[in-house]
Enzyme design. Structure first.
Site, PDB file in Angstrom:
ATOM      1  N   SER A 268      10.864   8.283  -9.068  1.00 41.51           N
ATOM      2  CA  SER A 268      10.778   7.237  -8.949  1.00 41.51           C
ATOM      3  C   SER A 268       8.898   7.328  -8.781  1.00 41.51           C
ATOM      4  CB  SER A 268      10.584   6.429  -7.669  1.00 41.51           C
ATOM      5  OG  SER A 268      10.096   5.571  -6.920  1.00 41.51           O
TER       6      SER A 268
ATOM      7  N   LEU B 272      18.234   9.571   4.526  1.00 42.63           N
ATOM      8  CA  LEU B 272      18.392  10.378   3.217  1.00 42.63           C
ATOM      9  C   LEU B 272      18.098  12.445   3.848  1.00 42.63           C
ATOM     10  CD1 LEU B 272      18.765   9.502   0.293  1.00 42.63           C
ATOM     11  CD2 LEU B 272      16.797  10.507  -0.258  1.00 42.63           C
TER      12      LEU B 272
ATOM     13  N   GLN C 215      20.846   1.797  -6.768  1.00 45.68           N
ATOM     14  CA  GLN C 215      21.344   3.133  -6.341  1.00 45.68           C
ATOM     15  C   GLN C 215      22.037   3.664  -5.395  1.00 45.68           C
ATOM     16  OE1 GLN C 215      18.475   6.384  -7.023  1.00 45.68           O
ATOM     17  NE2 GLN C 215      20.090   6.581  -8.791  1.00 45.68           N
TER      18      GLN C 215
ATOM     19  N   HIS D  93      21.994   6.377  -3.135  1.00 44.09           N
ATOM     20  CA  HIS D  93      22.184   7.802  -3.755  1.00 44.09           C
ATOM     21  C   HIS D  93      23.337   8.814  -2.544  1.00 44.09           C
ATOM     22  CE1 HIS D  93      20.604  11.938  -2.378  1.00 44.09           C
ATOM     23  NE2 HIS D  93      19.514  11.554  -3.229  1.00 44.09           N
TER      24      HIS D  93
ATOM     25  N   GLU E  85      17.825  14.920  -2.804  1.00 41.55           N
ATOM     26  CA  GLU E  85      18.314  16.810  -3.833  1.00 41.55           C
ATOM     27  C   GLU E  85      17.840  17.478  -4.223  1.00 41.55           C
ATOM     28  OE1 GLU E  85      19.350  13.344  -6.436  1.00 41.55           O
ATOM     29  OE2 GLU E  85      18.869  14.855  -8.028  1.00 41.55           O
TER      30      GLU E  85
ATOM     31  N   ALA F 156       0.517  -1.121  -0.370  1.00 42.63           N
ATOM     32  CA  ALA F 156      -0.066  -0.228  -0.156  1.00 42.63           C
ATOM     33  C   ALA F 156       0.840   0.916  -0.024  1.00 42.63           C
ATOM     34  CB  ALA F 156      -1.112  -0.056   0.976  1.00 42.63           C
ATOM     35  N   GLY F 157       1.937   1.312  -0.672  1.00 39.83           N
ATOM     36  CA  GLY F 157       2.285   2.438  -1.134  1.00 39.83           C
ATOM     37  C   GLY F 157       2.247   3.187  -1.991  1.00 39.83           C
ATOM     38  N   GLY F 158       3.143   4.190  -2.722  1.00 36.24           N
ATOM     39  CA  GLY F 158       2.100   4.568  -3.720  1.00 36.24           C
ATOM     40  C   GLY F 158       1.975   3.957  -5.165  1.00 36.24           C
TER      41      GLY F 158
ATOM     42  N   HIS G  76      19.959   2.516  -1.495  1.00 37.14           N
ATOM     43  CA  HIS G  76      18.472   3.773  -1.609  1.00 37.14           C
ATOM     44  C   HIS G  76      17.855   2.904  -2.614  1.00 37.14           C
ATOM     45  CE1 HIS G  76      16.819   7.312  -1.947  1.00 37.14           C
ATOM     46  NE2 HIS G  76      16.948   8.221  -2.551  1.00 37.14           N
TER      47      HIS G  76
ATOM     48  N   ARG H 294      18.902   5.921 -12.050  1.00 37.16           N
ATOM     49  CA  ARG H 294      17.016   6.436 -11.396  1.00 37.16           C
ATOM     50  C   ARG H 294      17.931   7.754 -11.895  1.00 37.16           C
ATOM     51  NH1 ARG H 294      13.883   8.243  -8.203  1.00 37.16           N
ATOM     52  NH2 ARG H 294      14.756   7.254  -6.493  1.00 37.16           N
TER      53      ARG H 294
ATOM     54  N   GLY I 173       0.499   0.480  -5.358  1.00 38.68           N
ATOM     55  CA  GLY I 173      -0.396  -0.517  -5.014  1.00 38.68           C
ATOM     56  C   GLY I 173      -1.248   0.496  -4.101  1.00 38.68           C
TER      57      GLY I 173
ATOM     58  N   ARG J   5      22.830  11.468  -9.875  1.00 40.99           N
ATOM     59  CA  ARG J   5      23.509  10.359  -8.563  1.00 40.99           C
ATOM     60  C   ARG J   5      24.755   9.214  -8.505  1.00 40.99           C
ATOM     61  NH1 ARG J   5      16.954   9.144  -6.011  1.00 40.99           N
ATOM     62  NH2 ARG J   5      17.119  11.354  -5.700  1.00 40.99           N
TER      63      ARG J   5
ATOM     64  N   PHE K 172      16.514  19.567 -10.146  1.00 43.24           N
ATOM     65  CA  PHE K 172      16.742  17.942  -9.600  1.00 43.24           C
ATOM     66  C   PHE K 172      17.622  17.677 -10.472  1.00 43.24           C
ATOM     67  CE2 PHE K 172      15.168  14.827  -6.361  1.00 43.24           C
ATOM     68  CZ  PHE K 172      14.482  15.616  -5.283  1.00 43.24           C
TER      69      PHE K 172
HETATM   70  C1  LIG Z   1      14.268   8.188   2.134  1.00 39.04           C
HETATM   71  C2  LIG Z   1      14.043   8.362   0.861  1.00 39.04           C
HETATM   72  C3  LIG Z   1      12.854   9.481  -0.358  1.00 39.04           C
HETATM   73  C4  LIG Z   1      13.076   9.126  -1.231  1.00 39.04           C
HETATM   74  N1  LIG Z   1      13.068  10.731  -2.814  1.00 39.04           N
HETATM   75  C5  LIG Z   1      12.332  10.327  -3.619  1.00 39.04           C
HETATM   76  C6  LIG Z   1      12.381  11.832  -4.181  1.00 39.04           C
HETATM   77  O1  LIG Z   1      12.241  12.904  -3.579  1.00 39.04           O
HETATM   78  N2  LIG Z   1      11.764  11.452  -5.794  1.00 39.04           N
HETATM   79  C7  LIG Z   1      11.006  10.429  -5.669  1.00 39.04           C
HETATM   80  O2  LIG Z   1      10.543  10.186  -6.739  1.00 39.04           O
HETATM   81  N3  LIG Z   1      11.578   9.094  -4.999  1.00 39.04           N
HETATM   82  C8  LIG Z   1      12.357   8.670  -4.002  1.00 39.04           C
HETATM   83  N4  LIG Z   1      12.866   8.055  -3.292  1.00 39.04           N
HETATM   84  C9  LIG Z   1      12.020   6.590  -3.427  1.00 39.04           C
HETATM   85  C10 LIG Z   1      10.768   6.384  -4.057  1.00 39.04           C
HETATM   86  O3  LIG Z   1      10.215   6.076  -2.371  1.00 39.04           O
HETATM   87  C11 LIG Z   1      10.225   4.736  -3.588  1.00 39.04           C
HETATM   88  O4  LIG Z   1      10.838   4.554  -4.337  1.00 39.04           O
HETATM   89  C12 LIG Z   1       8.932   4.112  -3.805  1.00 39.04           C
HETATM   90  O5  LIG Z   1       8.188   4.948  -2.875  1.00 39.04           O
HETATM   91  C13 LIG Z   1       8.382   3.065  -3.647  1.00 39.04           C
HETATM   92  O6  LIG Z   1       7.416   3.188  -3.805  1.00 39.04           O
HETATM   93  P1  LIG Z   1       6.026   1.442  -3.680  1.00 39.04           P
HETATM   94  O7  LIG Z   1       5.074   2.203  -3.461  1.00 39.04           O
HETATM   95  O8  LIG Z   1       6.958   0.665  -4.972  1.00 39.04           O
HETATM   96  O9  LIG Z   1       6.898   0.773  -1.926  1.00 39.04           O
HETATM   97  P2  LIG Z   1       6.952   1.232  -1.131  1.00 39.04           P
HETATM   98  O10 LIG Z   1       6.284   2.778  -0.367  1.00 39.04           O
HETATM   99  O11 LIG Z   1       7.753   1.135   0.695  1.00 39.04           O
HETATM  100  O12 LIG Z   1       5.653   0.430   0.014  1.00 39.04           O
HETATM  101  C14 LIG Z   1       5.204  -0.998   0.198  1.00 39.04           C
HETATM  102  C15 LIG Z   1       4.247  -1.479   0.636  1.00 39.04           C
HETATM  103  O13 LIG Z   1       4.218  -3.080   0.043  1.00 39.04           O
HETATM  104  C16 LIG Z   1       4.287  -2.939   1.794  1.00 39.04           C
HETATM  105  N5  LIG Z   1       4.721  -4.984   1.257  1.00 39.04           N
HETATM  106  C17 LIG Z   1       6.219  -4.871   1.815  1.00 39.04           C
HETATM  107  N6  LIG Z   1       6.237  -6.257   1.780  1.00 39.04           N
HETATM  108  C18 LIG Z   1       4.797  -6.857   1.673  1.00 39.04           C
HETATM  109  C19 LIG Z   1       4.197  -8.487   2.195  1.00 39.04           C
HETATM  110  N7  LIG Z   1       5.529  -8.932   2.794  1.00 39.04           N
HETATM  111  N8  LIG Z   1       3.553  -8.538   2.447  1.00 39.04           N
HETATM  112  C20 LIG Z   1       2.072  -8.053   2.705  1.00 39.04           C
HETATM  113  N9  LIG Z   1       2.895  -6.244   2.015  1.00 39.04           N
HETATM  114  C21 LIG Z   1       4.426  -5.504   1.888  1.00 39.04           C
HETATM  115  C22 LIG Z   1       4.634  -2.377   3.063  1.00 39.04           C
HETATM  116  O14 LIG Z   1       3.779  -2.452   3.912  1.00 39.04           O
HETATM  117  C23 LIG Z   1       4.261  -1.164   2.460  1.00 39.04           C
HETATM  118  O15 LIG Z   1       2.986  -1.233   1.983  1.00 39.04           O
HETATM  119  C24 LIG Z   1      12.876   8.248  -2.178  1.00 39.04           C
HETATM  120  C25 LIG Z   1      13.282   6.721  -1.317  1.00 39.04           C
HETATM  121  C26 LIG Z   1      13.642   7.199  -0.356  1.00 39.04           C
HETATM  122  C27 LIG Z   1      14.212   5.328   0.975  1.00 39.04           C
END
Ligand SMILES: Cc1cc2nc3c(=O)[nH]c(=O)nc-3n(C[C@H](O)[C@H](O)[C@H](O)COP(=O)(O)OP(=O)(O)OC[C@H]3O[C@@H](n4cnc5c(N)ncnc54)[C@H](O)[C@@H]3O)c2cc1C
Ligand code: HEM
Ligand code: SF4
Ligand code: F3S
Ligand code: FES
Lengths: 592, 154, 135, 240
Positions: free
Chosen positions: A410, A248, A236, A238, A251, A13-15, A363, A405, A17, A282, A116
């Site tokens: 991302s 982090l 990557q 960072h 940038e 349930a990240g961005g 990162h 990247r 999902g 990066r 950026f």
């Molecule tokens: C500190 C930091 C700063 C960043 N800044 C930027 C930025 O400025 N600009 C940019 O474009 N990108 C940035 N990124 C990269 C970007 O934020 C991430 O790559 C992106 O948020 C990943 O999103 P996602 O939806 O793939 O996963 P996530 O947001 O990581 O979510 C993962 C989800 O999966 C679930 N999950 C994982 N394993 C399981 C499991 N086994 N069973 C059930 N659920 C599970 C978790 O509960 C969570 O809800 C940054 C990353 C970091 C770490």
């Protein structure tokens, strides 16, 4: 074992999902299964911004964004996917605004944008303001906004359900198995489609910007279920993580005028990237920092350099560059409040007064589960589609990031491809049928979990994890060689063996057994770490985030290809390669 | 009931700051005043309905036990009044939240400033009354008899 | 680009909203308004009755003298009308924090309501009808 | 440096009542966070210790707990802030108050999220999007009005520090009010009235007695009490 029936299950349930869930739930009955409460997902930590060529401050075009992305990727990105990414970035960012996302505003009321790394005006080569942002918590606002919309649209959530396996029946998907953290019970989610959006696996390394929960579960589950993983050697680093902690520093700090300084007080990026200096991409900056440190030019000869965003320094260099813009304390505090807070809390440093000690930090995973433009998972070099299986976000590899990247891309990836995958799922579920579950479903994972629970070899998961992180940091870091990587592969083999045979945990209970789950997650990390090392070892060139001392040049003849790693059936991994989708932009030497 | 025990225990255990203690004091003082006020109102109404009881109670209130209670009520009213105004101001002027500590200190300061002289005056009045009675061979500790006030019977 | 101003009065968009009638809000306001009024009434009362005239000297004659003017009667009646409802509402708020049963709550509100009305009427009569000439 | 930890432990499968677990750690640094120490206890000494955590730098809101008596995020509380004496630091860790303890430091968050959901924490508008297909416009001044409350990470440190919430868990609590504030004062949103109606009710803002524990507990330094007071004013004045 409880069984739930849905059209589609979104894992994570990240961005990515949540965006997929919003779109998929318009046409299908969807469950979102997440091991964390949605708002705890790591998307919430993304700071700097989301890139889209809105052109709110100066001229910008999506084609420029595409070129920058391809160049940033060191030409390994698939250019058809990059076009989709950059074109749809614009409408998706606008859509987020329409969902209520509180972007920072310009005096004329439009979305504010900032510079950026690697984002340029293709005509002048100068940095361009393309990163749309909400202070330095853009990811937080995206995650909150999407979750809010999911609540509004009554999406079904299963929070704190840890997915442990995928159910496949031949060339179709039947759902997933999840471990309910509160009770220790296994649940079967029987569905026509499954989307993995489980994020990255930075926890393979010692110093990382990634959350403790970023353990690559979805990626490892796919690997175990016969999905070869793409471009795993590209991870990557960072450039600016807080010294020792890895937290982090966006940038965006450099986008607002921050400068990197070495122990001699020199702005060393002038040497490595004469045109855009501190805003080079990066991989370039991370390597520069590493080389400065290696040459003894770290601060006081130690393993870090300074990131200086004090108004004094910033204004000095702005004046030098002939810009009229000036910054002051209030400006820094309003544009980078969280960064200022981190620096004060964890470093005891006020970034408006003093420079911050930083070092590169693990990162972002460029590689992962290979998908097509609609998020459908594709298998092997023949690109065969696995019906009903989808991936999006960091765990997926479309591939738009190639070998490196660009910052802000991302978040674009999450929402653009999350949306496309969601749409496709809604459509797919209309046609597909539910299928039947095999008998004995879930027995295998149950066995795995019981083995971990009852292991008695006396080795704590923590010890193994520490050793893995150490070997990955030492041997598969910013710079790599044949020798270091082979060492890593060897170490990881041994660790995996210990993991299978000697593991012992303390908590044998059912309720909230996080001891058990951490151990299970370690299994994923170990596999992904080994795949990374194996793939890296095989790629005898330097490209983007993969920098080899023994092969310092890019080798387009042999390696302008995506790698695909799969188990070899003997406990190791084999590799095959598939071509990169080319387009308007021919590979050139990368200079910034 | 469990929530009452929890709240009371944790209001003391929780490491809150000025606001938590101000709130506790406000609540306790409010209850104390109310307790006194209800008695006082019904008693005072007797001035009309049953003057003998009223006159007797006035005499009763002059004994040191009630005298000290009266000083307590004075403390409660003063603190409760100043702190009530503080709360009202903070509610109506949201941006003054940053004076949370200062405002509490001011409240306590004003309270002491008003209460100390008041207490001295009240106690000296009481002591004066006692010594007067002692000089007349009586004692301020003596509880007056109801019959002494028969002249006020209806 | 200038820093985001933290507050620029006058330039913000202020909109009107229509809300349902709500007695909770009325009570909340009453607590504050009566509080402000009582800052003068109650504190004044305390100072006059207990300090300026030490209660050691307080007799029924003194009270009678005070209540011979309508001004003082009005002062005390006003204070009464403020203090009892304020205090009882305060008590109800406190009880309401710890008593979660809806029925019990209703019962308490009825009992306290009756008590307020009874007390205020009884005491108002007493003050208003008080005949100073008797003492 | 040495750390002496007292941790409130409770495992529903084996314990009838909560108890205090005592742990000693050596080689502790002044810059270690409490989360680092809890991890060391879990990883090195007793794997059954249970807590939630994820980001480890104060932005995901998982690990709100009560540290030396007051609510804070474990990952944002450094040893040096906790009173180091003679090279020893004493740390007492308990779960947050007012929500049912499920195991050790982990509490049932559902009631908390129920309150969150009750205030319509999402953008609502009937006005069609601009005809040019671009963003809705908003002045920086209008944007600034609710900037502070957009920072909330739903960690519950505020709500569970509030004596009114301890007294009655039906009080929506400061976190939900903060979330409502974020939308009420957004010039683009059109459901302020409905949210204010919810908050004007028995378990709404009036339960706030201006105690300030919430403001002091908030790891994001949100001016929680100010936000609540602004909502009270919006209800009293009918203006947002
Ligand atoms: C500190 C930091 C700063 C960043 N800044 C930027 C930025 O400025 N600009 C940019 O474009 N990108 C940035 N990124 C990269 C970007 O934020 C991430 O790559 C992106 O948020 C990943 O999103 P996602 O939806 O793939 O996963 P996530 O947001 O990581 O979510 C993962 C989800 O999966 C679930 N999950 C994982 N394993 C399981 C499991 N086994 N069973 C059930 N659920 C599970 C978790 O509960 C969570 O809800 C940054 C990353 C970091 C770490
Ligand atoms: C002298 C001036 C007074 C002022 C300025 C004042 C102000 C206030 C205010 C503003 C409150 C509301 C607190 C809140 O909702 O958080 C309050 C509560 C209360 N008041 Fe008063 N008050 C005064 C006098 C009195 C008197 C005379 C009594 C007794 C009859 C009284 C009894 C109470 C009680 C019992 C409460 C409830 C306390 C609580 O909820 O914790 N007050 N007061
Ligand atoms: S307002 Fe602050 S303390 Fe409360 S939930 Fe939000 S971030 Fe946590
Ligand atoms: S602690 Fe509670 S009483 Fe109000 S000011 Fe905060 S919500
Ligand atoms: S672990 Fe994310 S807030 Fe502490």
């Amino acid at each position: 074992m409880k069984t739930h029936v849905f059209d589609a299950v979104i894992v994570g349930a990240g961005g990515a999902g949540l965006m997929a869930a919003l779109y998929a739930s318009r046409g299908a009955n969807v469950a979102v299964v997440s091991k964390l409460y949605p708002t705890r997902s790591h998307t919430g930590t993304a700071q700097g911004g989301i890139g889209a060529a809105l052109g709110n401050l100066e001229e910008d075009r999506w084609e420029w964004h595409a070129y920058d992305t391809v160049k940033g990727s060191d030409y390994l990105a698939d250019q058809d996917a990059v076009d989709v990414l950059c074109k749809e970035a614009i409408e998706t960012v606008i859509e987020l605004e329409h969902m209520g996302l509180p972007f920072d505003r310009l005096p004329n009321g439009r979305i504010s944008q900032r510079r950026f790394g690697g984002h340029t005006n293709n005509e002048t080569g100068k940095p361009v303001m393309r990163a749309c942002h909400a202070a330095d918590r853009t990811g937080h606002m995206i995650l909150q906004t999407l979750y809010q919309q999911c609540i509004k649209n009554r999406v079904n959530f299963f929070d704190e359900f840890h997915v442990v396996d995928l159910l496949r029946a031949g060339d179709a998907v039947r759902g997933i198995i999840a471990y309910e953290i509160a009770t220790g019970e296994l649940h079967v989610f029987h569905s026509k489609a499954v989307l993995f959006a489980t994020g990255g696996w930075g926890r393979c390394w010692d110093v990382t910007s990634n959350a403790h929960s970023l353990t690559g579960d979805g990626t490892a589950i796919c690997l175990r279920n016969g999905v070869p993983l793409q471009d795993m050697e590209f991870f990557q680093f960072h450039p600016t993580g807080i010294y020792k902690l890895g937290i982090l520093i966006t940038e965006g700090v450099r986008g607002e005028g921050g400068i990197l300084l070495n122990g001699k007080g020199e702005r060393f990026m002038e040497k490595y990237a004469p045109t855009i200096k501190d805003l080079a991409s990066r991989d370039v900056v991370s390597r520069a920092i590493f080389l400065e440190i290696q040459a003894g030019r770290g601060i006081n000869g130690q393993n870090y350099v300074h990131l200086d965003v004090t108004p004094e320094t910033v204004n000095k260099y702005l004046a030098e560059a002939g810009e009229t813009r000036r910054v002051d304390r209030a400006y820094i505090e309003s544009k980078l409040p969280d960064i200022a807070d981190f620096a004060r809390t964890y470093l005891g440093v006020d970034p408006v007064e003093e420079p911050m000690p930083i070092q590169p930090t693990a990162h972002y995973a460029m590689g992962g589960i290979p998908t097509d433009l609609d998020g459908r998972v594709i298998l092997g070099a023949q690109k065969q589609v696995l019906n009903g299986l989808y991936a999006a976000g960091e765990c997926a590899c479309v591939s738009v990031h190639g070998a490196n990247r660009l910052g802000t891309n991302s978040l674009v990836d999450l929402v653009v491809f999350g949306r496309r995958a969601g749409r496709h799922i809604a459509e797919y579920c209309q046609g597909a049928d539910q299928g039947r579950l095999a008998t004995g479903t879930g027995d295998a994972v149950y066995g795995d979990l019981e083995r971990i629970r009852n292991g008695s070899g006396g080795v704590k998961p923590y010890t193994l994890r520490r050793r893995m992180q150490q070997t990955m940091t030492d041997n598969v870091g910013v710079f790599r060689t044949e020798a270091t990587m082979s060492k890593a592969v060897e170490d990881l083999r041994e660790l995996r063996h210990d993991y299978q045979t000697k593991l012992q945990i303390d908590d044998k209970g059912k309720t909230y057994n996080t001891d058990l789950l951490e151990a299970w997650e370690l299994g994923c990390l170990l596999e992904l770490a080994e795949v990374t090392a194996v793939a890296a070892c095989a790629r005898q060139e330097s490209r983007g985030g993969h920098a080899r001392e023994d092969f310092p040049e890019r080798d387009d003849e042999r390696y302008l290809m995506h790698s695909l790693a799969a188990p070899d059936g003997r406990g190791g991994y084999t590799l095959e390669y598939k071509p990169v989708v080319m387009g308007r932009y021919e590979p050139k030497k990368r200079v910034y | 009931m469990t929530s009452l025990i929890l709240t009371v225990r944790e209001s003391i255990r929780y490491r809150g700051r000025s606001g938590q203690y101000s709130w506790l004091a406000h609540r306790i003082s409010g209850l104390a005043i109310l307790f006194f006020l209800v008695i006082h109102v019904w008693d005072t109404a007797n001035a009309f309905f049953w003057p003998q009881a009223y006159a007797w109670s006035l005499a009763l209130f002059k004994t040191p036990f009630f005298g000290i209670g009266e000083v307590g009520v004075m403390a409660a009213v003063l603190y409760h009044a100043f702190n009530g105004i503080r709360i009202t101001i903070l509610d109506f002027k949201p941006e003054w939240w940053r004076f949370q500590r200062t405002s509490s200190l001011i409240t306590w300061g004003l309270f002491l400033l008003a209460f100390i002289p008041a207490a001295i005056l009240m106690l000296s009045g009481m002591i004066g009354h006692c010594s007067e009675l002692a000089a007349a061979g009586d004692s301020c500790l003596r509880i007056p008899a109801f019959s002494e006030f028969a002249q006020y019977a209806r | 680009m200038a820093a985001i101003p933290s507050k620029t009065p006058g330039k913000i968009t202020v909109r009107r909203v229509k809300l349902e009638r709500n007695y909770e809000r009325a009570f909340w306001l009453f607590m504050r308004l009566s509080g402000v009024a009582m800052l003068f009434l109650a504190v004044g009362h305390m100072v006059i009755q207990h300090i300026v005239n030490s209660s050691a000297n307080l007799t029924i004659q003194f009270v009678a003298a005070q209540w011979s003017t309508w001004g003082w009667k009005a002062f005390d009646i006003l204070l009464l009308w403020m203090a009892i409802p304020h205090g009882i509402r305060g008590l109800f708020n406190i009880l309401g924090d710890y008593i979660h049963n809806a029925g019990a709550r209703r019962l308490i509100s009825i009992v306290l309501g009756v008590f307020v009305v009874a007390t205020v009427i009884w005491a108002t009569f007493a003050i208003a009808l008080f005949d100073s000439t008797r003492f | 440096m040495q750390a002496k930890l007292r941790i409130r432990r409770f495992n529903p499968e084996t314990d009838k009542k909560p108890w205090w677990g005592e742990y000693t750690l050596d080689e502790v640094l002044r810059t270690d966070t409490v989360l680092d120490l809890l991890h060391r206890v879990k990883w090195e000494q007793d794997g059954t210790l249970t807590l939630r955590r994820s980001c480890a730098h104060g932005v995901c809101g998982s690990d709100a707990m009560r540290i030396n008596g007051a609510n804070a995020l474990a990952c944002k509380t450094l040893v040096k802030e906790l009173g180091v004496k003679n090279d020893v630091v004493k740390i007492q860790v308990e779960p947050i108050l007012g929500l049912t303890v499920e195991k050790d430091l982990l509490v049932d968050m559902e009631p908390f999220f129920d309150h969150y959901r009750s205030v319509m924490p999402y953008f609502v508008t009937d006005t069609p999007v601009p005809a040019d297909g671009r963003e809705r416009l908003q002045s920086p001044e209008d944007r600034a009005r609710f900037d502070d409350t957009t920072k909330c990470i739903l960690c519950a440190a505020c709500t569970t520090s509030c004596p009114s919430f301890w007294a009655d868990g039906r009080y929506v609590g400061p976190a939900a009010i903060v979330q409502a504030h974020r939308f009420i004062f957004d010039s683009r949103d059109e459901a302020a009235g409905e949210r204010l109606d919810v908050l004007a009710d028995t378990f709404g803002v009036w339960r706030c007695r201006t105690i300030f524990n919430c403001t002091n507990a908030c790891p994001r330094e949100i001016k929680v009490t100010e936000a609540i007071a602004e909502v009270k004013m919006a209800i009293t004045s009918g203006r947002v």
